[in-house]
Write a protein that holds these residues in place. Structure first.
Motif, PDB file in Angstrom:
ATOM      1  N   ILE A  92       0.837  -1.203   0.000  1.00  0.00           N
ATOM      2  CA  ILE A  92       0.000   0.000   0.000  1.00  0.00           C
ATOM      3  C   ILE A  92       0.869   1.249   0.000  1.00  0.00           C
ATOM      4  N   THR A  93       1.907   1.253   0.820  1.00  0.00           N
ATOM      5  CA  THR A  93       2.817   2.398   0.873  1.00  0.00           C
ATOM      6  C   THR A  93       3.486   2.626  -0.480  1.00  0.00           C
ATOM      7  N   ALA A  94       3.934   1.554  -1.115  1.00  0.00           N
ATOM      8  CA  ALA A  94       4.556   1.680  -2.430  1.00  0.00           C
ATOM      9  C   ALA A  94       3.573   2.253  -3.452  1.00  0.00           C
ATOM     10  N   ALA A  95       2.311   1.823  -3.389  1.00  0.00           N
ATOM     11  CA  ALA A  95       1.293   2.335  -4.314  1.00  0.00           C
ATOM     12  C   ALA A  95       1.071   3.828  -4.110  1.00  0.00           C
ATOM     13  N   LEU A  96       1.011   4.269  -2.862  1.00  0.00           N
ATOM     14  CA  LEU A  96       0.803   5.700  -2.574  1.00  0.00           C
ATOM     15  C   LEU A  96       2.010   6.531  -2.989  1.00  0.00           C
ATOM     16  N   ILE A  97       3.211   6.013  -2.787  1.00  0.00           N
ATOM     17  CA  ILE A  97       4.426   6.743  -3.208  1.00  0.00           C
ATOM     18  C   ILE A  97       4.411   6.963  -4.715  1.00  0.00           C
ATOM     19  N   ILE A  98       4.016   5.960  -5.463  1.00  0.00           N
ATOM     20  CA  ILE A  98       3.958   6.092  -6.920  1.00  0.00           C
ATOM     21  C   ILE A  98       2.988   7.192  -7.329  1.00  0.00           C
ATOM     22  N   ARG A  99       1.849   7.263  -6.653  1.00  0.00           N
ATOM     23  CA  ARG A  99       0.848   8.281  -6.971  1.00  0.00           C
ATOM     24  C   ARG A  99       1.338   9.691  -6.624  1.00  0.00           C
ATOM     25  N   LEU A 100       2.185   9.816  -5.608  1.00  0.00           N
ATOM     26  CA  LEU A 100       2.634  11.135  -5.150  1.00  0.00           C
ATOM     27  C   LEU A 100       3.918  11.595  -5.821  1.00  0.00           C
ATOM     28  N   MET A 101       4.543  10.733  -6.585  1.00  0.00           N
ATOM     29  CA  MET A 101       5.811  11.092  -7.209  1.00  0.00           C
ATOM     30  C   MET A 101       5.628  12.095  -8.341  1.00  0.00           C
ATOM     31  N   PHE A 102       6.613  12.986  -8.489  1.00  0.00           N
ATOM     32  CA  PHE A 102       6.640  13.925  -9.611  1.00  0.00           C
ATOM     33  C   PHE A 102       7.310  13.261 -10.802  1.00  0.00           C
ATOM     34  N   LYS A 103       6.808  13.594 -12.013  1.00  0.00           N
ATOM     35  CA  LYS A 103       7.381  13.026 -13.223  1.00  0.00           C
ATOM     36  C   LYS A 103       8.725  13.689 -13.530  1.00  0.00           C
ATOM     37  N   ASN A 104       9.740  12.882 -13.780  1.00  0.00           N
ATOM     38  CA  ASN A 104      11.048  13.362 -14.222  1.00  0.00           C
ATOM     39  C   ASN A 104      11.700  12.279 -15.068  1.00  0.00           C
ATOM     40  N   LYS A 105      12.929  12.510 -15.517  1.00  0.00           N
ATOM     41  CA  LYS A 105      13.563  11.563 -16.419  1.00  0.00           C
ATOM     42  C   LYS A 105      13.893  10.230 -15.745  1.00  0.00           C
ATOM     43  N   TYR A 106      13.909  10.202 -14.419  1.00  0.00           N
ATOM     44  CA  TYR A 106      14.182   8.967 -13.687  1.00  0.00           C
ATOM     45  C   TYR A 106      12.906   8.306 -13.171  1.00  0.00           C
ATOM     46  N   TYR A 107      11.762   8.846 -13.571  1.00  0.00           N
ATOM     47  CA  TYR A 107      10.490   8.412 -12.991  1.00  0.00           C
ATOM     48  C   TYR A 107      10.246   6.912 -13.201  1.00  0.00           C
ATOM     49  N   ASP A 108      10.431   6.405 -14.417  1.00  0.00           N
ATOM     50  CA  ASP A 108      10.151   4.992 -14.698  1.00  0.00           C
ATOM     51  C   ASP A 108      11.022   4.067 -13.857  1.00  0.00           C
ATOM     52  N   ALA A 109      12.304   4.411 -13.740  1.00  0.00           N
ATOM     53  CA  ALA A 109      13.212   3.578 -12.957  1.00  0.00           C
ATOM     54  C   ALA A 109      12.849   3.596 -11.476  1.00  0.00           C
ATOM     55  N   ILE A 110      12.504   4.787 -10.969  1.00  0.00           N
ATOM     56  CA  ILE A 110      12.121   4.900  -9.551  1.00  0.00           C
ATOM     57  C   ILE A 110      10.820   4.141  -9.294  1.00  0.00           C
ATOM     58  N   ARG A 111       9.858   4.270 -10.212  1.00  0.00           N
ATOM     59  CA  ARG A 111       8.573   3.578 -10.059  1.00  0.00           C
ATOM     60  C   ARG A 111       8.772   2.061 -10.019  1.00  0.00           C
ATOM     61  N   THR A 112       9.608   1.542 -10.904  1.00  0.00           N
ATOM     62  CA  THR A 112       9.886   0.106 -10.930  1.00  0.00           C
ATOM     63  C   THR A 112      10.563  -0.335  -9.636  1.00  0.00           C
ATOM     64  N   THR A 113      11.520   0.467  -9.159  1.00  0.00           N
ATOM     65  CA  THR A 113      12.239   0.125  -7.928  1.00  0.00           C
ATOM     66  C   THR A 113      11.311   0.127  -6.727  1.00  0.00           C
ATOM     67  N   VAL A 114      10.467   1.167  -6.631  1.00  0.00           N
ATOM     68  CA  VAL A 114       9.528   1.277  -5.503  1.00  0.00           C
ATOM     69  C   VAL A 114       8.555   0.101  -5.506  1.00  0.00           C
ATOM     70  N   THR A 115       8.042  -0.249  -6.671  1.00  0.00           N
ATOM     71  CA  THR A 115       7.111  -1.374  -6.771  1.00  0.00           C
ATOM     72  C   THR A 115       7.792  -2.681  -6.390  1.00  0.00           C
ATOM     73  N   PHE A 116       8.998  -2.865  -6.907  1.00  0.00           N
ATOM     74  CA  PHE A 116       9.740  -4.094  -6.606  1.00  0.00           C
ATOM     75  C   PHE A 116       9.990  -4.227  -5.102  1.00  0.00           C
ATOM     76  N   LEU A 117      10.378  -3.134  -4.460  1.00  0.00           N
ATOM     77  CA  LEU A 117      10.617  -3.175  -3.007  1.00  0.00           C
ATOM     78  C   LEU A 117       9.321  -3.411  -2.243  1.00  0.00           C
ATOM     79  N   GLY A 118       8.228  -2.800  -2.710  1.00  0.00           N
ATOM     80  CA  GLY A 118       6.936  -3.004  -2.055  1.00  0.00           C
ATOM     81  C   GLY A 118       6.477  -4.447  -2.102  1.00  0.00           C
ATOM     82  N   LEU A 119       6.893  -5.164  -3.153  1.00  0.00           N
ATOM     83  CA  LEU A 119       6.562  -6.587  -3.268  1.00  0.00           C
ATOM     84  C   LEU A 119       7.585  -7.480  -2.584  1.00  0.00           C
ATOM     85  N   LEU A 120       8.836  -7.025  -2.517  1.00  0.00           N
ATOM     86  CA  LEU A 120       9.917  -7.840  -1.945  1.00  0.00           C
ATOM     87  C   LEU A 120       9.926  -7.826  -0.422  1.00  0.00           C
TER      88      LEU A 120
END
Length: 550
Positions: free
Chosen positions: A15-43
């Motif tokens: 749930i925390t990982a999902a909320l972080i993704i929603r609150l993140m600002f778009k930038n050139k590293y956004y896709d990589a950060i989103r993947t990392t946050v999701t992976f950690l939220g599942l791991l």
């Protein structure tokens, strides 16, 4: 060992990982950060679960409110096993799809819903009372319903609508059962219900369970509550098909166990479920021989195997539960592998029709993992599917149930032989290749199918035994000395191995009969949504009338 408060993080992390993704600002590293946050939220939940000792029983009372008044999370042998399966499968499925998500414009929504669905699945297995189990049950249903539509085709929308409608009926029946349970006992916490439900009359328990049975039956997909599953599997995105087959469909089995445990496991109730399990196991396995769509074949075989699991749970002995749990675990790994493999064929060749697919002449990773998955499904040693079936036969002492398991194994073998026989050496041509994430997930899951067979003794001692002890006071004693080898030449192991050539013989006979009678009764196999709802209501009324005369 894990500390008590860590139990909350198993549900909170996704749930925390999902909320972080929603609150993140778009930038050139956004896709990589989103993947990392999701992976950690599942791991993170998987790490917490692996740190817990198999025999640990941890109760976490949210906000310090004591049971039965507050919300509690409980980690015992059974819930830990189910949560670990959830963690491994959701992580493997996400890695499989992660590379493709980078080009998907709906990736943000997918990540958000996928994480909330995972949290809902964890909550179903870990929560300690009926109401919160219902809430997490709803979270998993609603998020799954939306995720099923991500392909955007007319068929996927129809399948998700069917799943939503039947899931809503299941939720209504489950909520009705909860209301009746609270009305007659005054409790909702499982720890207190186990004593209160047993004080109710057999008549009252039967009536209450009928409502629970509809909810459990829809989720477990046992006949006649199975009508949503085949369409949902065929038209859903590959990742959701794997989640449905590996985890979601097993929620019904887990809830069934908990209902038996708190006092609903009366002989009348168990015989009712046992009959449904037998019908499901045999009927669905036969129907799998009708189709050439690989996803639909696996969907019907999943329904058949859920019937076997319901059957074993309804015998309700420590031995049958241990066999059912081993089957539960191993089935999750090879069915998820197979659905991801089928999705990979669809991605490369654009079809799931086995008459057009070069199953044996394609990407080496795809071919080898496909073979491993199908052989595990059929039960060829030393893969995990063999030991699941062998142990079923070891603990069954009823000739009727023994025969049902043997017949189901023969039919499953026939269906697998048919897949190999109908596939083409040179099928549809394609230049597409699997991504690294796809291949990694397939290799890991295929490895788990092999590892699960070669380490059956470890599974029995460290996973199955704690699960059984969370339900019964005693667990069966396992003779673990060389069980992986002795199973091969034991009486029941040899009998099961004979089902493999018998499956091929049955397939030849079935083809002969099918030539003379080319069609099966379609009304028994596929019905529209209105008929599905009507059938469930009629069945509910029939069951209510029957239990009044028990």
């Amino acid at each position: 060992m894990i500390i008590e408060h860590s139990l909350a993080f198993i549900v909170i992390s996704p749930i925390t990982a999902a909320l972080i993704i929603r609150l993140m600002f778009k930038n050139k590293y956004y896709d990589a950060i989103r993947t990392t946050v999701t992976f950690l939220g599942l791991l993170i939940p998987v790490i917490f679960l692996l740190l817990a000792s198999p025999g640990d029983v941890i109760v976490y009372e949210m906000g310090g409110w004591e049971r039965p008044f507050g919300i509690s999370l409980i980690l015992d042998g059974l819930s830990r096993t189910m949560a670990l399966i959830t963690g491994v499968v959701t992580l493997a499925v996400y890695v499989y799809y992660s590379d493709l998500l980078e080009q998907d414009p709906t990736a943000d929504d997918y990540h958000f819903l996928y994480l909330f669905m995972t949290a809902g699945l964890y909550g179903v297995f870990l929560t300690g009372d009926l109401v919160n189990r219902f809430i997490f049950f709803e979270i998993s249903i609603l998020t799954t319903y939306v995720l099923l539509t991500f392909i955007g085709t007319k068929e996927s929308l129809r399948a998700s609508f069917r799943y939503f409608m039947l899931g809503s009926i299941a939720s209504l029946m489950f909520l009705t059962g909860i209301g009746l349970t609270y009305f007659f006992t005054g409790y909702l916490d499982f720890g207190y219900l186990s004593g209160a439900v047993e004080q109710l009359s057999l008549h009252i328990r039967n009536i209450i369970f009928v409502f629970f049975l509809v909810a459990v039956g829809v989720k477990l997909a046992i006949i006649p509550f199975h009508t949503w599953l085949a369409d949902a599997y065929v038209h859903a995105p590959t990742t959701m098909t794997a989640i449905l087959g590996g985890i979601t469909v097993k929620i019904g089995g887990y809830i069934l166990l908990k209902l038996y445990d708190i006092g609903f496991g009366t002989p009348h109730i168990r015989y009712m479920v046992m009959i449904l399990g037998i019908l499901t196991a045999l009927f669905a396995a036969v129907i799998s021989l009708k189709y050439t769509d690989l996803k639909r074949i696996l969907a019907w075989l999943t329904i058949s195997h859920m019937g076997v699991i319901a059957l074993m749970f309804s015998i309700w002995t420590p031995e049958s539960l241990s066999a059912g749990l081993l089957y539960f675990i191993n089935h999750s790994f090879y069915i998820v592998l197979l659905f991801l493999v089928v999705g990979s064929f669809g991605y490369i060749y654009g079809t799931h029709d086995i008459r057009k697919l070069p199953l044996m002449k394609t990407n080496i990773v795809l071919s080898s993992t496909m073979i491993i998955g199908l052989l595990a499904l059929m039960g060829l040693p030393p893969l995990n599917g063999f030991y699941s079936r062998w142990y079923l036969l070891e603990v069954i002492d009823s000739p009727v149930i023994y025969s049902v398991v043997i017949l189901t194994s023969i039919l499953t073998s026939a269906s697998v032989f048919r897949i190999f026989r109908l596939s083409k050496v040179d099928g549809v041509k394609s230049d597409k290749e699997l991504s690294e994430g796809m291949m990694s997930s397939l290799i890991v899951l295929a490895g788990l199918c092999s590892f699960g067979g070669l380490t059956t003794s470890i599974y029995l001692e460290n996973v199955v035994r704690p699960g059984v002890l969370s339900i019964f006071d005693t667990a069966p004693s396992f003779d673990l000395m060389g069980v992986e080898l002795t199973a091969l030449y034991s009486l029941h192991g040899v009998i099961f191995l004979l089902t493999l050539p018998l499956g091929y013989i049955f397939l030849r006979l079935f083809d002969t009969v099918k030539t003379k009678r080319p069609t099966l009764n379609q009304t028994l196999i596929e019905v529209d949504i209105s008929d599905s709802v009507r059938y469930i209501i009629i069945i509910l009324v029939i069951y209510l009338v029957l239990v009044n005369f028990l």
